[in-house]
Design an enzyme around this catalytic site. Sequence first.
Site, PDB file in Angstrom:
ATOM      1  N   GLU A 186       0.836  -1.214   0.000  1.00  0.00           N
ATOM      2  CA  GLU A 186       0.000   0.000   0.000  1.00  0.00           C
ATOM      3  C   GLU A 186       0.866   1.258   0.000  1.00  0.00           C
ATOM      4  O   GLU A 186       0.823   2.079   0.930  1.00  0.00           O
ATOM      5  CB  GLU A 186      -0.967  -0.037   1.180  1.00  0.00           C
ATOM      6  CG  GLU A 186      -1.884  -1.254   1.099  1.00  0.00           C
ATOM      7  CD  GLU A 186      -2.993  -1.298   2.119  1.00  0.00           C
ATOM      8  OE1 GLU A 186      -2.812  -0.728   3.205  1.00  0.00           O
ATOM      9  OE2 GLU A 186      -4.035  -1.908   1.849  1.00  0.00           O
ATOM     10  N   GLU A 206      -5.259  -8.484  -1.483  1.00  0.00           N
ATOM     11  CA  GLU A 206      -5.943  -8.374  -0.197  1.00  0.00           C
ATOM     12  C   GLU A 206      -7.399  -8.056  -0.455  1.00  0.00           C
ATOM     13  O   GLU A 206      -7.706  -7.139  -1.232  1.00  0.00           O
ATOM     14  CB  GLU A 206      -5.381  -7.232   0.657  1.00  0.00           C
ATOM     15  CG  GLU A 206      -4.075  -7.523   1.321  1.00  0.00           C
ATOM     16  CD  GLU A 206      -3.649  -6.407   2.272  1.00  0.00           C
ATOM     17  OE1 GLU A 206      -4.527  -5.796   2.919  1.00  0.00           O
ATOM     18  OE2 GLU A 206      -2.446  -6.148   2.346  1.00  0.00           O
TER      19      GLU A 206
HETATM   20  C1  BG6 Z   1      -4.600  -3.454   4.593  1.00  0.00           C
HETATM   21  C2  BG6 Z   1      -3.241  -3.788   5.151  1.00  0.00           C
HETATM   22  O1  BG6 Z   1      -4.710  -2.119   4.367  1.00  0.00           O
HETATM   23  O2  BG6 Z   1      -5.692  -3.751   5.386  1.00  0.00           O
HETATM   24  C3  BG6 Z   1      -3.228  -4.980   6.080  1.00  0.00           C
HETATM   25  O3  BG6 Z   1      -2.316  -3.988   4.121  1.00  0.00           O
HETATM   26  C4  BG6 Z   1      -4.406  -4.891   7.007  1.00  0.00           C
HETATM   27  O4  BG6 Z   1      -1.993  -5.015   6.757  1.00  0.00           O
HETATM   28  C5  BG6 Z   1      -5.695  -4.917   6.187  1.00  0.00           C
HETATM   29  O5  BG6 Z   1      -4.442  -5.875   8.001  1.00  0.00           O
HETATM   30  C6  BG6 Z   1      -6.950  -4.910   7.007  1.00  0.00           C
HETATM   31  O6  BG6 Z   1      -6.936  -3.838   7.884  1.00  0.00           O
HETATM   32  P1  BG6 Z   1      -7.175  -4.017   9.435  1.00  0.00           P
HETATM   33  O7  BG6 Z   1      -6.842  -2.720  10.011  1.00  0.00           O
HETATM   34  O8  BG6 Z   1      -8.585  -4.391   9.582  1.00  0.00           O
HETATM   35  O9  BG6 Z   1      -6.244  -5.110   9.863  1.00  0.00           O
END
Ligand code: BG6
Length: 483
Positions: free
Chosen positions: A188, A382
């Site tokens: 990111e 992701e």
């Molecule tokens: C992404 C990140 O933005 O979101 C991850 O790359 C992160 O590291 C994921 O875990 C989900 O976000 P969160 O804050 O719910 O863990």
Amino acid sequence: MGLRDDFLWGGALAANQCEGAYDVDGKGLSVEDVLTYKPDTSNTDYKKHIAVTLEGIREAMNDKDNTYYPKRRGIDFYHHYKEDLALFKEMGFNVLRVSIAWTRIYPTGEEETPNEKGLAFYEDLFKEMRRIGIEPLVTLHHYEPPLALALKYNGWTDRRVIDMFVRYAKTCFEYYGKYVKYWLTFNEVDSIFRHPFTTAGIIPDQCKERSVEECCYQALHHQFVGAALAAKLCHEIIPDAQIGCMLTKLITYPRTCAPEDVYLTQKKNLKNMFASDVMMFGEYPKLILKEMENNGISIDMAEDDLDIIRKYPCDYLSFSYYMSMAESADPNAERTPGNTVLGVKNPYLEASDWGWQIDPEGLKISLIELYDRYKKPLFIVENGFGAKDVFEDGTVHDPYRVDYFRKHFKAMIEAVDEGVDLLGYTSWAPIDIISASSNQMSKRYGFIYVDQDDLGKGTLKRYKKDSFYWYKKVIESNGKDLD
Ligand code: BG6
């Protein structure tokens, strides 16, 4: 029609959120090891969890207990990885995205020689993945720069960090090139403006001569140069490898069709894609340079920086996608949190317990937009649903998670049918881990439940949720069976 036959299906993890063992086998502290979980804040109050001060960092460094520093313990993937990989394989994964913790290889970032034990851990991990037929997709920098670099250099604001990163990247390519063909530099990369400390080791208290915003632009520029130099090395050392860019796809819609809403929305979307534009096209967008000038932001560039950035762009674009938001010129428009952002509420969408607005169609729109813009293969690295699971009878019944994925897979396949070249999909996160933004364990994403609470109590035993069996079926049918 449908996904390619060699489509890569799997999951994604980050070292700092799953490995634990933060001080084992010579590992140095990363910026994540000093971030606290604050039980008194609300689920949606991510800013409190990622805020840092120099005083808070010092306090954390003197505190050896990990109760309130959940990323120090993760889910102990460091010692459980074989068991976890076996579960992923059982679901049918043929790819797993992981990150390498820079601080296991170079504990402070400044050492001349790498830490042998850190090297050995990832060698064993990648070997095991290859042995069971899981392709490693590896991020070099997933929110975990060495804390020592943050304290001494204010992280990536200092040009000298580029060389340290390049040394680290070179070590990784040399040691792991025989196992790893898919690489990513910065997770990111656009996120620096939202959380400068975790993305680039910038401590706001140390931004004395420049504003935090200007420090971010400077650090990001150094990351662009570091990424380009890493891409060059990657191709020289591992000729059959591909190295990609990683973007947080934060799609914003105008709240209404009023031109002023549309204009603000356009601004947000352009800013969101600025970093990936640089890394994919090999040059700064002219509008961003003008915006910097208009805002009095000035950064230092060495003579050949732009040439380096131009010569070594990325081979593919990867991105995370969780939610969408709206924008409005109305200052009173109701807002809701998303992935470390605050956007305007969209009345057509439902939201998770953390306020993130669920928008499968937005994934389709993003895929089409990004493919049209960059014209290079895409990889969804992701996507997932953070929820409060209820563990009962040795499992979790999570139809809400299945529902989220089903709708997103449908949208993804529709985009592919429209012509988008998509290499693969890795869900976030296939097993419960510590949340990046809230440092909670109770914000669970996995198909596998891990017995641990927010304060680290639990057996760490792994249990398959209902969604585990559903995802297995989806993978087996290459996305054809979504029932
Ligand atoms: C992404 C990140 O933005 O979101 C991850 O790359 C992160 O590291 C994921 O875990 C989900 O976000 P969160 O804050 O719910 O863990």
